[in-house]
Scaffold this motif. Structure first.
Motif, PDB file in Angstrom:
ATOM      1  N   ALA A 207     -28.989 -83.406  27.051  1.00  0.00           N
ATOM      2  CA  ALA A 207     -29.012 -82.318  28.033  1.00  0.00           C
ATOM      3  C   ALA A 207     -28.944 -82.895  29.448  1.00  0.00           C
ATOM      4  O   ALA A 207     -28.185 -82.415  30.295  1.00  0.00           O
ATOM      5  N   PHE A 208     -29.722 -83.948  29.686  1.00  0.00           N
ATOM      6  CA  PHE A 208     -29.668 -84.594  31.007  1.00  0.00           C
ATOM      7  C   PHE A 208     -28.250 -85.123  31.276  1.00  0.00           C
ATOM      8  O   PHE A 208     -27.682 -84.897  32.338  1.00  0.00           O
ATOM      9  N   PRO A 288     -21.680 -70.414  35.284  1.00  0.00           N
ATOM     10  CA  PRO A 288     -21.086 -70.020  36.561  1.00  0.00           C
ATOM     11  C   PRO A 288     -21.522 -70.947  37.696  1.00  0.00           C
ATOM     12  O   PRO A 288     -22.704 -71.218  37.874  1.00  0.00           O
ATOM     13  N   LYS A 289     -20.525 -71.418  38.413  1.00  0.00           N
ATOM     14  CA  LYS A 289     -20.756 -72.367  39.497  1.00  0.00           C
ATOM     15  C   LYS A 289     -21.670 -71.766  40.560  1.00  0.00           C
ATOM     16  O   LYS A 289     -22.512 -72.452  41.129  1.00  0.00           O
ATOM     17  N   GLU A 290     -21.489 -70.458  40.799  1.00  0.00           N
ATOM     18  CA  GLU A 290     -22.249 -69.814  41.868  1.00  0.00           C
ATOM     19  C   GLU A 290     -23.748 -69.886  41.618  1.00  0.00           C
ATOM     20  O   GLU A 290     -24.533 -69.996  42.557  1.00  0.00           O
ATOM     21  N   ILE A 291     -24.135 -69.798  40.341  1.00  0.00           N
ATOM     22  CA  ILE A 291     -25.574 -69.808  40.038  1.00  0.00           C
ATOM     23  C   ILE A 291     -26.169 -71.142  40.468  1.00  0.00           C
ATOM     24  O   ILE A 291     -27.238 -71.198  41.075  1.00  0.00           O
ATOM     25  N   ILE A 292     -25.441 -72.203  40.181  1.00  0.00           N
ATOM     26  CA  ILE A 292     -25.957 -73.527  40.524  1.00  0.00           C
ATOM     27  C   ILE A 292     -25.933 -73.730  42.041  1.00  0.00           C
ATOM     28  O   ILE A 292     -26.881 -74.250  42.629  1.00  0.00           O
ATOM     29  N   GLU A 293     -24.850 -73.264  42.664  1.00  0.00           N
ATOM     30  CA  GLU A 293     -24.773 -73.395  44.124  1.00  0.00           C
ATOM     31  C   GLU A 293     -25.856 -72.569  44.792  1.00  0.00           C
ATOM     32  O   GLU A 293     -26.460 -72.973  45.781  1.00  0.00           O
ATOM     33  N   SER A 294     -26.079 -71.395  44.214  1.00  0.00           N
ATOM     34  CA  SER A 294     -27.111 -70.520  44.759  1.00  0.00           C
ATOM     35  C   SER A 294     -28.473 -71.208  44.700  1.00  0.00           C
ATOM     36  O   SER A 294     -29.246 -71.181  45.665  1.00  0.00           O
ATOM     37  N   ALA A 295     -28.749 -71.845  43.581  1.00  0.00           N
ATOM     38  CA  ALA A 295     -30.018 -72.554  43.444  1.00  0.00           C
ATOM     39  C   ALA A 295     -30.098 -73.700  44.443  1.00  0.00           C
ATOM     40  O   ALA A 295     -31.148 -73.979  45.024  1.00  0.00           O
ATOM     41  N   ARG A 296     -28.955 -74.335  44.678  1.00  0.00           N
ATOM     42  CA  ARG A 296     -28.931 -75.464  45.617  1.00  0.00           C
ATOM     43  C   ARG A 296     -29.219 -74.972  47.028  1.00  0.00           C
ATOM     44  O   ARG A 296     -30.022 -75.567  47.751  1.00  0.00           O
ATOM     45  N   VAL A 297     -28.587 -73.857  47.412  1.00  0.00           N
ATOM     46  CA  VAL A 297     -28.855 -73.285  48.735  1.00  0.00           C
ATOM     47  C   VAL A 297     -30.310 -72.825  48.816  1.00  0.00           C
ATOM     48  O   VAL A 297     -30.942 -72.909  49.866  1.00  0.00           O
ATOM     49  N   ASP A 302     -31.544 -81.522  42.139  1.00  0.00           N
ATOM     50  CA  ASP A 302     -30.876 -81.542  40.841  1.00  0.00           C
ATOM     51  C   ASP A 302     -31.851 -81.381  39.682  1.00  0.00           C
ATOM     52  O   ASP A 302     -31.569 -80.684  38.717  1.00  0.00           O
ATOM     53  N   PHE A 303     -33.013 -82.037  39.796  1.00  0.00           N
ATOM     54  CA  PHE A 303     -33.969 -81.960  38.687  1.00  0.00           C
ATOM     55  C   PHE A 303     -34.486 -80.535  38.512  1.00  0.00           C
ATOM     56  O   PHE A 303     -34.612 -80.024  37.399  1.00  0.00           O
ATOM     57  N   GLU A 304     -34.752 -79.883  39.645  1.00  0.00           N
ATOM     58  CA  GLU A 304     -35.251 -78.504  39.563  1.00  0.00           C
ATOM     59  C   GLU A 304     -34.176 -77.562  39.037  1.00  0.00           C
ATOM     60  O   GLU A 304     -34.464 -76.644  38.264  1.00  0.00           O
ATOM     61  N   ILE A 305     -32.936 -77.781  39.474  1.00  0.00           N
ATOM     62  CA  ILE A 305     -31.841 -76.956  38.950  1.00  0.00           C
ATOM     63  C   ILE A 305     -31.753 -77.138  37.443  1.00  0.00           C
ATOM     64  O   ILE A 305     -31.650 -76.182  36.687  1.00  0.00           O
ATOM     65  N   PHE A 306     -31.882 -78.389  37.011  1.00  0.00           N
ATOM     66  CA  PHE A 306     -31.772 -78.678  35.579  1.00  0.00           C
ATOM     67  C   PHE A 306     -32.877 -77.994  34.787  1.00  0.00           C
ATOM     68  O   PHE A 306     -32.618 -77.300  33.814  1.00  0.00           O
ATOM     69  N   LEU A 311     -31.559 -75.537  31.776  1.00  0.00           N
ATOM     70  CA  LEU A 311     -32.185 -75.575  30.450  1.00  0.00           C
ATOM     71  C   LEU A 311     -32.376 -74.186  29.859  1.00  0.00           C
ATOM     72  O   LEU A 311     -31.956 -73.935  28.735  1.00  0.00           O
ATOM     73  N   PRO A 312     -32.973 -73.244  30.600  1.00  0.00           N
ATOM     74  CA  PRO A 312     -33.115 -71.908  30.002  1.00  0.00           C
ATOM     75  C   PRO A 312     -31.783 -71.253  29.674  1.00  0.00           C
ATOM     76  O   PRO A 312     -31.660 -70.605  28.642  1.00  0.00           O
ATOM     77  N   LEU A 313     -30.790 -71.475  30.527  1.00  0.00           N
ATOM     78  CA  LEU A 313     -29.498 -70.825  30.273  1.00  0.00           C
ATOM     79  C   LEU A 313     -28.745 -71.477  29.117  1.00  0.00           C
ATOM     80  O   LEU A 313     -27.916 -70.866  28.485  1.00  0.00           O
TER      81      LEU A 313
END
Lengths: 399, 384
Positions: A207-208, A288-297, A302-306, A311-313
C-alpha cells in the motif's frame, strides 16, 4: 367505449407473447451468460456439497455408497458373531443361542445366511437348516435364534451373515476424530500462523509502495513500475532454491534457524509483493486527483494523505488482494515444504493432508473431514470480504 | 499591501511554455476573476498559486512572503474544485473538520468553526451525512465550507459552478457574492470561462489568452475600454462587431473612412498614426442604431432576427464588413429575413484598433497614466 376497449384487450396477448419472444430473440448472449453461470455454479457447488455431505456421514455408510445416496437408507451386507457358547440355554432338549445382530433400533434385516459363500440365502422369517441339524432364524428387527441338538462348543460365537437396510446416519464424529487425533488441529493453527502474517505484511508494504508509485513524483518512477511488473512473471519454482540458500546464509549470521516461520513469512511476502503493488497501484492511481490535491491544500502531508484518505478509500482493493493472498498462502504446499520443517509444530494443513493421503488413503471419512476443515477458512475469508469487492465506495465524491 | 503578487511567472511542461511571464498585483481582500478561453492557462495559474503546480520561473508572493518553494500544505490557501473533491468516506462534518484536525486544532475550536460555517451555508442539518447523500449544490456548499473554516489567506475557486445546473448556478453565485462580503480581508481568486460570473462577481478581471495577460481591470473598464481586439471580442455578448476602416485624418479626433467610402469623425486620438493606415473599428451591438438610407453608415441585408421581447437582435450582412454585424435594438422591431436595413453608430462609443490589435484609446490613456507616474518615481519604488 366498450367496443374500443375490447379489441384492445384482444390484441394485448399477441403483444405480450411477441414481447417474450423478442426477449428470447434479443438476448442469446444473455441466455449464454446465464447458462454458463449455472454451469459454473454447479461445477463448483456440487463437489463441495459432496465433500461436505461425505464428511458428515457415518464412516461405514461412506465406504459402501456415494454421497448422493446419503439420504436414502443403505443396504449393507454385514457379518456379526453370535453370543459365545457360554451363554447357551437348554430349551426342550435343544440348545439355543439368542441375541440381536445390532443395537441399532432402526436397522431392518432383509436376508441372512450362515455361510460366507451364501450370505443372503434365506429371507427373513425362514429357518435356515445348517449342518448337524442346527437351525438359524433372524427376524427383521435383528433378533436371531440359533438352535442345535448338541451343545455349542468352542470359545467364539458363530458367524452370522445378514443383509440389512440401515437408515442414513450423520454426525460430527469424523470431525471430532480428525481434529483430536489426526494432528489436523495443530496443523490448522500452524497454517494460520503462516497465513495471517504472510497476508498482512505484503499489504502493508504494497500500500505504501503503491501510493508512492502513483502520487509522489520521483526520478525513475516509471522504471521502478516496469521492474515490478517484470517481477510478476518470475516463476516461483525457479527462485525457491536460491532464495532458501540466501536466507540460510543470511540467517546463519544472525543465528536464525534454517526452517522457521520468519523465513516463510518473508518468502510469501516477496512472492506476493509484485502482484500486490501492481493491483493496488492501479487502484490508487485511479483515485480522483482532486481529492488528493484537496487534501494537500488542506495542509496534509503525504503520510497523512495516505493514512486518512488513500487507505480508507482503497479498502475494496486491499480486501480483494487480501483474499487473493490469503487463499494462495493457505493453499500453498510448495513454499511450505521448502521453508518449513515437517515437525508437529511446523506442519501446515496442506502438508498434513498430503501425509494423511499416504497413511489414511482408504479412510474416506478422515480425508473428507480434514479436506473440509482446510477449506472452511478460505470460504469464511471469501464470504466475509467479498462485499468489499463490489461496493462502490467512491460514489458521491465527484460528479 | 498586496494579497498575491506574481512577477514574471512562467510555466513550462518539458519544452512547451504555457505561461509566458505573468505579472499581477492582487490587492488584499480583492476578488479577482481569471477568464479566458479553454487552454489559456488560467487553471494552471490558479494551481500554481495553490502550490499544486511548480513554478518554472518568476516569483510569487502571498501577503508579502515569497512562496515559490513553500509546499501547498503550508501556503495558507484554500481551494474549491470544480468536481467538489469531497472526501467520500467522511461525513460533511468530518470533511469540514479535516484541515483543522490536520492542523491539530482543539476539539472545541473545530466544533465551533464547523458549526459557524455550516450555519452560514445552511448545511447544519446535513452535517452527519456522507457526500453521496447530498445534491450537487449541497456538495459544492460543503466544498466552500471546507475552505471557509480554515480562514485562508487566499481563497481559490476553480470553476466552482460549472457542474451545477442553471438555476443552482445563479443561486450559488449569489452565495459566493455574499461570502465575499462576509470575508472582506480574504483575497479571492476565481477561475471561470463564464463571462456573467466574471462580470457579476469580480472586483477586477484578468483576461488571459494563450498564456499571457491581455488586460487586468474592473469589469466595466474591460467592457467600455478593452485594451485590444481579443478582450473586445471576448467580453460582452454578443461579441463586439469589427469592421475594417482606413484612417483618413489623424489627430485628437480621428476621421475614418469605411470601405463604402463614407467617413466618420470619432473622438479617439490618433496623433502618432500615419494617415491612410488600416485600422479595425469595433462597435458593440447596442451602440448600433436603425437609421434612414441618407444618414446610414452601414447597410445590408437581414440574415437572422432574434426577438427576445425586451430587445431584438438582428444579424446583418453588410457590404462594409466580411463578417456578420449584430445589432441589439431595444424593444420589439418588426423585421424579417432578406429585408435591407440601414444602420448608424454612436461615434463616441467607437473603438479603433491598430494592425497589432491594440486599442488606440487604451494606448492613449496608458501613455497619459505613464506620464503621471513618471512624475512620481520615488513612490513607485517604495511600493515595490
Amino acid at each position: 367505449m366498450v367496443t374500443v376497449t375490447k379489441p384492445l384487450s384482444s390484441t394485448d396477448s399477441p403483444y405480450q407473447s411477441r414481447g417474450l419472444l423478442s426477449t428470447l430473440r434479443r438476448s442469446p448472449l444473455t441466455l449464454l451468460t446465464h447458462l454458463s453461470v449455472i454451469v459454473i455454479v454447479v461445477m463448483w457447488t456440487l463437489p463441495t456439497a459432496g465433500l461436505l455431505i461425505s464428511s458428515l456421514r457415518d464412516k461405514e455408510q461412506l465406504a459402501v455408497s456415494g454421497w448422493w445416496t446419503s439420504l436414502s437408507p443403505s443396504t449393507q451386507r454385514l457379518m456379526v458373531r453370535s453370543v459365545p457358547p457360554d451363554a447357551q440355554l437348554e430349551e426342550g432338549g435343544r440348545y439355543v443361542l439368542r441375541g440381536k445382530v445390532s443395537d441399532d433400533q432402526a436397522l431392518q434385516v432383509l436376508a441372512f445366511g450362515w455361510s460366507s459363500r451364501e450370505p443372503a440365502a434365506y429371507a427373513v422369517g425362514d429357518v435356515a437348516q445348517m449342518r448337524k441339524g442346527q437351525t438359524l432364524s433372524i427376524s427383521s428387527n435383528g433378533e436371531y435364534e440359533l438352535s442345535s441338538p448338541e451343545p455349542f462348543s468352542g470359545a467364539r460365537g458363530k458367524r452370522l451373515f445378514y443383509t440389512a437396510k440401515i437408515p442414513p446416519r450423520f454426525g460430527l464424529d469424523n470431525y471430532r476424530e480428525v481434529l483430536t487425533t489426526g494432528g489436523i488441529g495443530q496443523s490448522f493453527i500452524n497454517s494460520l500462523t503462516v497465513t495471517i502474517p504472510a497476508t498482512v505484511i505484503p499489504i502493508l508494504i504494497a500500500a505504501f509502495a503503491a501510493y508512492a508509485l502513483s502520487w509522489m513524483a520521483m526520478p525513475g518512477r516509471g522504471l521502478l513500475i516496469a521492474l515490478i511488473v517484470g517481477l510478476l512473471v518470475v516463476p516461483l519454482q525457479m527462485s525457491l532454491i536460491p532464495l532458501l540458500r540466501m536466507y540460510n546464509q543470511i540467517g546463519s549470521t544472525f543465528g536464525v534457524d534454517a526452517k522457521s516461520y520468519l523465513g516463510i513469512w518473508l518468502a510469501h511476502t516477496g512472492f506476493g509483493l509484485p502482484l500486490a503493488i501492481y493491483l493496488l497501484r492501479n487502484y490508487i492511481a485511479n483515485l480522483p486527483k482532486e481529492i488528493i490535491e484537496s487534501a494537500r491544500v488542506d495542509g496534509a502531508n503525504d503520510f497523512e494523505i495516505f493514512t486518512r484518505i488513500i487507505l480508507p478509500l482503497s479498502f475494496p482493493a486491499l480486501a480483494s488482494f487480501a483474499i487473493f493472498q490469503f487463499l494462495w498462502v493457505w493453499n500453498d504446499l510448495l513454499v511450505a515444504t521448502v521453508f518449513l520443517g515437517t515437525g508437529e509444530q511446523q506442519m501446515v494443513l496442506t502438508a498434513r493432508l498430503r501425509e494423511m493421503l499416504g497413511s489414511y488413503g482408504g479412510n474416506w471419512e478422515v480425508l473428507t473431514a480434514s479436506a473440509f476443515v482446510s477449506m472452511a477458512v478460505p470460504l469464511l475469508v471469501f464470504f466475509s470480504l467479498q462485499r468489499y469487492l463490489v461496493r462502490g465506495l467512491l460514489s458521491g465524491s465527484v460528479k | 499591501m498586496t494579497g498575491v503578487k506574481l512577477s514574471n511567472i512562467r510555466k513550462s511542461y518539458a519544452r512547451n511554455e504555457v505561461l509566458h511571464g505573468i505579472d499581477l498585483e492582487i490587492e488584499l481582500g480583492e476578488f479577482v476573476v481569471f477568464v479566458g478561453p479553454s487552454g489559456c492557462g488560467k487553471s494552471t495559474l490558479l494551481r500554481m498559486i495553490a502550490g499544486l503546480e511548480s513554478i518554472s520561473d518568476g516569483e510569487m508572493y502571498i501577503e508579502g512572503a515569497l512562496v515559490n518553494h513553500i509546499p501547498a500544505s503550508m501556503r495558507g490557501t484554500a481551494m474549491v474544485f470544480q468536481t467538489y473533491a469531497l472526501y467520500p468516506h467522511m461525513t460533511v462534518y468530518d470533511n469540514m473538520a479535516f484541515a483543522m484536525r490536520i492542523a491539530k486544532e482543539s476539539k472545541e475550536v473545530i466544533d465551533e468553526k464547523v458549526h459557524q460555517a455550516a450555519e452560514l451555508l445552511q448545511l447544519t442539518e446535513y452535517l452527519g451525512r456522507l457526500p453521496k447523500a447530498l445534491s450537487g449544490g449541497q456538495r459544492q456548499r460543503v466544498a466552500i465550507g471546507r475552505a471557509i473554516v480554515r480562514s485562508p489567506k487566499v481563497f481559490l475557486f476553480d470553476e466552482p459552478l460549472s457542474n451545477l445546473d442553471a438555476a443552482l448556478r445563479v443561486q450559488t453565485r449569489i452565495e459566493i457574492a455574499n461570502l465575499k462580503e462576509n470575508m472582506p480581508g480574504t483575497t479571492m481568486i476565481y477561475v471561470t470561462h463564464d463571462q456573467v460570473e466574471a462580470m457579476t462577481l469580480a472586483d477586477r478581471i484578468v483576461v488571459l489568452s494563450a498564456g499571457k495577460v491581455e488586460q487586468f481591470g474592473s469589469p466595466l473598464e474591460l467592457y467600455t475600454n478593452p485594451a485590444n481586439l481579443f478582450v473586445a471580442r471576448f467580453i460582452g455578448s454578443p461579441a463586439m462587431n469589427i469592421l475594417p476602416v482606413v484612417l483618413e485624418q489623424s489627430g485628437p479626433h480621428s476621421l475614418i473612412r469605411f470601405t463604402s467610402g463614407k467617413t466618420l469623425s470619432v473622438p479617439v486620438a490618433s496623433e502618432l498614426m500615419e494617415e491612410g493606415a488600416e485600422l479595425q473599428l469595433g462597435i458593440r451591438s447596442e451602440d448600433l442604431l436603425l437609421s434612414d438610407k441618407l444618414n446610414a453608415l452601414l447597410s445590408g441585408e437581414v440574415q437572422f432576427v432574434e426577438s427576445l421581447g425586451e430587445m431584438t437582435l438582428i444579424h446583418v450582412k453588410c457590404k462594409e464588413s466580411d463578417s456578420i454585424i449584430v445589432a441589439k435594438l431595444v424593444g420589439i422591431i418588426e423585421l424579417h429575413k432578406g429585408q435591407t436595413v440601414h444602420l448608424s453608430l454612436m461615434a463616441d462609443k467607437v473603438h479603433l484598433f491598430n494592425t497589432e490589435g491594440h486599442s488606440l484609446r487604451y494606448l492613449d490613456q496608458q501613455s497619459c497614466d505613464a506620464g503621471q507616474q513618471a512624475e512620481q518615481p520615488d513612490l513607485v519604488t517604495d511600493n515595490v
